[in-house]
Design an enzyme around this catalytic site. Structure first.
Site, short mmCIF file in Angstrom:
data_model
loop_
_atom_site.label_atom_id
_atom_site.label_comp_id
_atom_site.label_asym_id
_atom_site.label_seq_id
_atom_site.Cartn_x
_atom_site.Cartn_y
_atom_site.Cartn_z
N ARG A 90 3.20 18.27 -6.85
CA ARG A 90 4.40 17.60 -6.56
C ARG A 90 5.60 17.98 -7.45
NH1 ARG A 90 3.50 11.81 -9.23
NH2 ARG A 90 1.61 12.08 -10.15
N SER A 96 7.17 9.18 -8.23
CA SER A 96 5.95 9.69 -7.81
C SER A 96 6.18 11.03 -6.95
CB SER A 96 5.14 8.53 -7.15
OG SER A 96 5.59 7.96 -6.36
N GLU A 136 10.27 4.34 6.34
CA GLU A 136 10.04 5.71 6.67
C GLU A 136 10.51 6.15 8.04
OE1 GLU A 136 7.86 3.21 5.71
OE2 GLU A 136 7.71 3.97 3.46
N HIS A 182 0.68 12.80 -2.51
CA HIS A 182 -0.62 12.07 -2.46
C HIS A 182 -1.31 12.32 -1.31
CE1 HIS A 182 1.54 10.31 -5.94
NE2 HIS A 182 0.89 9.03 -5.90
N ASP A 220 -5.74 4.51 -6.45
CA ASP A 220 -5.11 3.82 -5.41
C ASP A 220 -5.86 3.37 -4.17
OD1 ASP A 220 -2.57 3.01 -6.45
OD2 ASP A 220 -1.61 5.07 -5.83
N ARG A 276 -1.45 14.45 -6.22
CA ARG A 276 -0.79 13.53 -6.99
C ARG A 276 -1.29 14.25 -8.31
NH1 ARG A 276 -2.72 9.31 -10.33
NH2 ARG A 276 -1.24 7.40 -10.36
C1 LIG Z 1 4.79 1.74 4.21
C2 LIG Z 1 4.84 1.95 2.66
N1 LIG Z 1 5.64 2.52 2.11
C3 LIG Z 1 5.65 2.73 0.61
C4 LIG Z 1 4.64 2.15 0.07
C5 LIG Z 1 4.83 2.45 -1.53
N2 LIG Z 1 5.01 1.26 -2.15
C6 LIG Z 1 4.14 0.24 -2.66
S1 LIG Z 1 4.68 -1.08 -3.42
C7 LIG Z 1 6.30 -0.74 -3.26
C8 LIG Z 1 7.49 -1.38 -3.58
C9 LIG Z 1 7.37 -2.77 -3.10
O1 LIG Z 1 8.24 -3.47 -3.51
P1 LIG Z 1 8.26 -5.19 -3.23
O2 LIG Z 1 7.94 -5.66 -1.91
O3 LIG Z 1 9.57 -5.62 -3.85
O4 LIG Z 1 6.90 -5.35 -4.25
P2 LIG Z 1 7.15 -5.52 -5.90
O5 LIG Z 1 7.69 -4.20 -6.27
O6 LIG Z 1 8.22 -6.60 -6.08
O7 LIG Z 1 5.72 -5.76 -6.14
C10 LIG Z 1 6.26 0.69 -2.38
C11 LIG Z 1 7.47 1.37 -1.86
C12 LIG Z 1 3.51 1.35 0.75
N3 LIG Z 1 2.56 0.97 0.01
N4 LIG Z 1 3.83 1.46 1.94
#
Ligand SMILES: Cc1ncc(C[n+]2csc(CCOP(=O)(O)OP(=O)(O)O)c2C)c(N)n1
Ligand SMILES: Cc1ncc(C[n+]2csc(CCOP(=O)(O)OP(=O)(O)O)c2C)c(N)n1
Ligand SMILES: [Mg+2]
Ligand SMILES: [Mg+2]
Lengths: 327, 303, 327, 303
Positions: free
Chosen positions: C20, C47, C68, C119, C127, C177
């Site tokens: 990446r 990432s 997305e 990833h 993960d 990753r």
């Molecule tokens: C559909 C999807 N897109 C992207 C991700 C990657 N991802 C995991 S947590 C996160 C941020 C989530 O933000 P929030 O809901 O505010 O949770 P916090 O960071 O406060 O724990 C992302 C983008 C994912 N798990 N699922």
């Protein structure tokens, strides 16, 4: 007319019926027998024919509106609580719009969700490319825990729907839009996970699914007139795949033609090829949509134009026999 | 480069570039022709959607014959406005508007959904000149328009972007992703239009999955919300004017319409969402619209 | 050590680098050269390593947040206006969450959208299953107009990203990753749409993509010690597929092992098998994830447990050679 | 069948069924232990998310030790309430709450994300007893809970359903599909909880794609909206009470929290969203939380 036995013989005039109607009728019969059956739809009650169920069991029918992602996960929640949810929408949206939900929430949890994908194939006709789902086999086969059935006609769709309800785990059912020939009868055997030998043959095997089973049977007749005997397999279950049968056909007939109303990459042909090269490599030819989008037109025009006819199966058979005999 | 605007009376053919700026009277007359096209091409094809195209007919005509800065003779004219129907199923009106405006000959309408025509069941950029992005899967169009709007911002181009959505389509979550995005980036070059005909395939939107209060939803997503009578051309033009004048927020126009509007037996009946009139029904409809199938199909074939 | 020529030879200690990162660096270099390059991300800047681009070209960087589907279509709109958008998220979401948008809006319109799916594979590690994308090849191959590249290391990912920008049309890039062995160098040839012969061999061909190319090269060394010469192909472009090369390998070596960090159904193995049965049927063995979900663990533990090591490639080679010689 | 509720003083082990109904004081003490678990298991695993789990710690504790009617010894007890974390990445607190409540031994926490443990990086129904539906892809959980709520309605079962969401997660369109669905069907057995910590991976939510005004959005989707201080146990219990009492609409609780809350150097810093504390950082964190790694890891290993 042909020396070999055939469990399925076609009259000159075959009755025509919609596969999706088999789905709609089966849901009602399932609903009668099992209170756990729940049906969800994404604003397509008539065209997926779940309207029959909706009228009969309104309290177990859930209208989700135009929200396929939501529908897939709602079905998951229902399954987690012991229901047997069947969701219905067009295959393009069931397989693509809700693919992530099918993978993570349904398949990874291995929930008992049944996915009804209507309007599969080029024969969808005038709606054009966006509504002609032809990637479902590739997508669903790649997801662990998923099962998939592509029935060939009204009766088989009916049985496949009943079988899907019996099977514990997520199942994707693919059916079409148009009236298609009814090649099986109410009592033609159907076993989930097994391919059915619809007609015997020595020279090659034609493995087909969906409406292409009819074209395969017609092709067999044409080939028989030239003294070629083709075995015809109705491989309705794409996953789990009947590997033993495929290997046996490769060994016994030494040549295989696959026929599907689906993209050529990763479809039925690919699934069979994966088994063949790992067990008993033989020449294969694929009758399928050659990695191109569909278009508008009458179903018949499109089946002709996209090379999905008995004549195309015959041509593929002749090519594969040439290669088999090393000419 | 063609002029950006021209007085209505300059315009005899629809092939001119720029904004036509037609007045409400002239637009009302054109909308009637659009409805005749819709019924005629559907009668010919015997497949396709009647309800939505008829509810979109009036604001659609205002969009193409007053508001949009386009050059149908040069669909990729760099200074063009961008228009997109997220509801790809309303191709009967999309193609009618395009043909009447000059993107392609009227006769092409008589090959709607035909194997040997370019007019696909759902808009196809690959097949039809002037269609910039294909559609047919609901909920994706506003996102596309957000991308076009961001491109215009990056290029500092004054282009305006118009996106037509359905009311049932509001049930798709992607609409709200796009709404949140456009609100966040304050895309005031973007104008959404909702064909608020209160019907979808299975019935009344409020019975299927209610979207009300729709204006509150869009406001809560930081959009400027306007409403108009989607069948009153003067009111539609008023809304377009206000949208164009609004700065710092994208605008959405809730165009209150009636599905099947213009044909008595189709009006406000969801069962006409997705089917064409049978020949005899088309004849009745065209009589109501002041013509006949023979007359109007001939006009189209000659055009 | 091996009699056959090899364009790639591995030192005992190979440099390790993230694929990446090659994506992230290439985007910056592309951005310097071409003002049409725009980058979108779904709340995963670090990432996916598009953060490099974001710092250098903030005005051409678009943060879409966790959406997305929206991102895929926004990229489509940008491409429709002449931009060359690269979007970045995890492969699981790029390929599944936005599959419908990729199919209808991007691919059907044939827009110049570049999809960066990070990833990919079991080596994603701790993960767990949801984040270990292993269905992308099956999904993307099934969609017409799409192209797909699965580069094997840092340098190849860099070149693949540059090539994707040059290619007119939608391209899906898959990368991983973890730090993985750098088997190519800045000047190793890379041609979009062609497989690269990394090492010659007579007895069988190992066709690999992604990190499995390294495992294939190690397997070749182990096989060489037993007097077996394996040809190693780096098939970085999964679509369009280098059919001529695959057919040539089938003819010249008579046996093929495929190796991929992806589900076995419809992946690299399936793609190769589809060519083999239609051109020159030979025995094949697949090294892949056997239709099961991943799990948490250290990348190395998982590569071992899921059978994605040089030793697994060697075992598959021995199986296929047995079949080749009819034993 | 186990009793539905029991007085706090009956409860010595967490293995009892029903609602524990602990008071704010006792919950505050338990939340401290939960935070110690989170830091300890992350320090051991050296992989995983710190920020979200810590912001969820207080209302998460209230949910498991006061509100939920569950029987950890019998995860499939037919009368159970349903709980689901749509934000699958906060497994450190999910597993800590589950272990402390008695779903599985505390020692399992020391195998978080380990190859030979059941505690997957994201919740896996296949691996962990008590996880009913796997998660990890954002935006899907509320839809799952809508399905569970519909099942309860069909069965006329009094079960309550709780869904924990993130604030960044609100950007996913599927959330709004589910919101529209639940609002339409008036699922008042459903309670959504949003960890409103104002951060996501790339930074401040309002900088990434703003979700404000969030309460207005949910109201416009026909939900009952409650807000609370997500770190004040009394205020959280008040919100739960009001949610339980509200009829005719689903309720969403906006729990205003601070990412990384409880550890000085993590608090309100988005860079702690997805990484674990290094051993030395964990030691500092655990000191702040009134223990040490040695002490707390021993407690977990023994549990
Ligand atoms: C559909 C999807 N897109 C992207 C991700 C990657 N991802 C995991 S947590 C996160 C941020 C989530 O933000 P929030 O809901 O505010 O949770 P916090 O960071 O406060 O724990 C992302 C983008 C994912 N798990 N699922
Ligand atoms: C993603 C997706 N789901 C379902 C459909 C099938 N479909 C086509 S039109 C339609 C109804 C749309 O309702 P509305 O937006 O109100 O348009 P109208 O019926 O008023 O023309 C549906 C469900 C589709 N085209 N795309
Ligand atoms: Mg409508
Ligand atoms: Mg947050």
């Amino acid at each position: 007319m042909t020396p070999m036995t055939s469990t399925i013989s076609l009259p000159p005039q075959v009755e025509m019926k919609k596969t999706r109607e088999g789905f709609g009728r089966a849901l009602v019969d399932l609903g009668e027998r099992d209170p756990r059956i729940v049906v969800l739809v994404g604003d397509l009650s008539e065209s997926t024919m779940v309207s029959f169920f909706a009228e009969r069991f309104p309290e177990r029918f859930i209208q989700v509106g135009i929200a396929e992602q939501n529908m897939m996960c709602i079905a998951a929640g229902l399954a987690a609580m012991g229901k047997i949810p069947f969701l219905a929408t067009y295959g393009a949206f069931a397989s693509c719009r809700a693919a992530d939900q099918m993978r993570v929430t349904v398949a990874y949890t291995n929930l008992n969700v049944k996915i009804g994908g209507a309007h599969g194939g080029i024969s969808v006709g005038p709606d054009g490319a966006t509504h002609q789902a032809m990637e479902e086999i590739s997508i669903v086969r790649s997801i662990p825990n998923m099962s998939m059935i592509v029935p060939c006609d009204y009766w088989e769709t009916y049985k496949a729907t009943i079988a899907a309800a019996k099977h514990a785990g997520p199942v994707y059912l693919r059916f079409g839009r148009e009236d298609v020939p009814v090649v099986t009868s109410e009592d033609t055997p159907f076993t989930f996970g097994k391919g059915e030998v619809f007609a015997e043959g020595r020279d090659l095997t034609i493995i087909a699914c969906g409406v292409m089973v009819y074209e395969a049977l017609r092709a067999r007749e044409a080939l028989a007139e030239r003294g070629i005997t083709a075995r015809v397999i109705d491989l309705h279950t794409l996953k789990p795949l009947d590997q033993a049968l495929i290997e046996r056909c490769a060994r016994e007939t030494g040549a295989i033609v696959t026929a599907e109303e689906h993209q050529v990459n990763g479809g039925l042909g690919g699934a069979v090829a994966e088994v063949v090269v790992r067990s008993h490599p033989v020449p294969m030819e694929f009758v399928a949509v050659m990695d191109r989008f569909g278009q508008s037109g009458k179903p018949a025009e499109l089946m002709d134009a996209f090379g999905l006819r008995a004549t195309d199966v015959v041509a593929a058979a002749e090519r594969v026999l040439k290669r088999k005999s090393g000419r | 480069m063609p002029p950006k605007t021209m007085a209505p009376n300059d315009v005899e053919t629809a092939h001119r570039a720029g904004r036509l700026l037609w007045d409400a009277g002239r637009l009302t007359a054109k909308a009637l022709e659009i409805r005749r096209d819709i019924i005629t091409l559907l009668a010919k094809a015997q497949t396709g959607h009647s309800g939505g195209p008829l509810s979109c007919a009036d604001f659609g005509t205002a969009l193409f014959f007053h508001e949009l800065n386009i050059d149908p003779a040069h669909p990729t004219w760099p200074d063009r406005d961008f228009w997109h129907f997220s509801i790809g199923h309303v191709t009967p009106i999309i193609y009618s508007l395009m043909a009447e405006r000059g993107y392609f000959p009227l006769r092409d309408l008589m090959k709607f959904r035909a194997f040997d025509g370019h007019a696909q069941g759902h808009p196809s950029a690959h097949d039809t000149p002037g269609i910039e992005v294909s559609a047919g899967s609901l909920g994706q169009g506003l996102s596309v328009c957000c991308g076009v709007a961001m491109a215009a911002r990056i290029d500092r181009h004054p282009r305006r972007i118009y996106c037509v959505m359905g009311d049932g389509e509001q049930q798709e979550g992607q609409i709200w992703e796009a709404a949140m995005f456009a609100g966040h980036y304050r895309l005031d070059n973007l104008c959404g239009m909702i064909d608020y005909n209160r019907k979808q395939i299975d019935g009344d939107v409020e019975d299927i999955i209610g979207i009300a209060p729709l204006a509150d939803k869009w406001r809560a997503f930081e959009w400027n919300v306007l409403e108009c009578d989607g069948h009153d051309l003067a009111d539609i033009l008023r809304a377009f004017r206000e949208a164009r004048g609004h700065r710092g927020q994208p605008t959405v126009i809730l165009a209150h319409t009636v599905m099947g509007r213009g044909v008595s037996f189709m009006a406000d009946d969801y069962r006409w969402h997705g089917k064409p009139p049978k020949p005899e029904q088309a004849e009745v409809a065209l009589q109501e619209l002041g013509t006949s199938y023979a007359e109007w199909s001939e006009r189209l074939m000659k055009g």
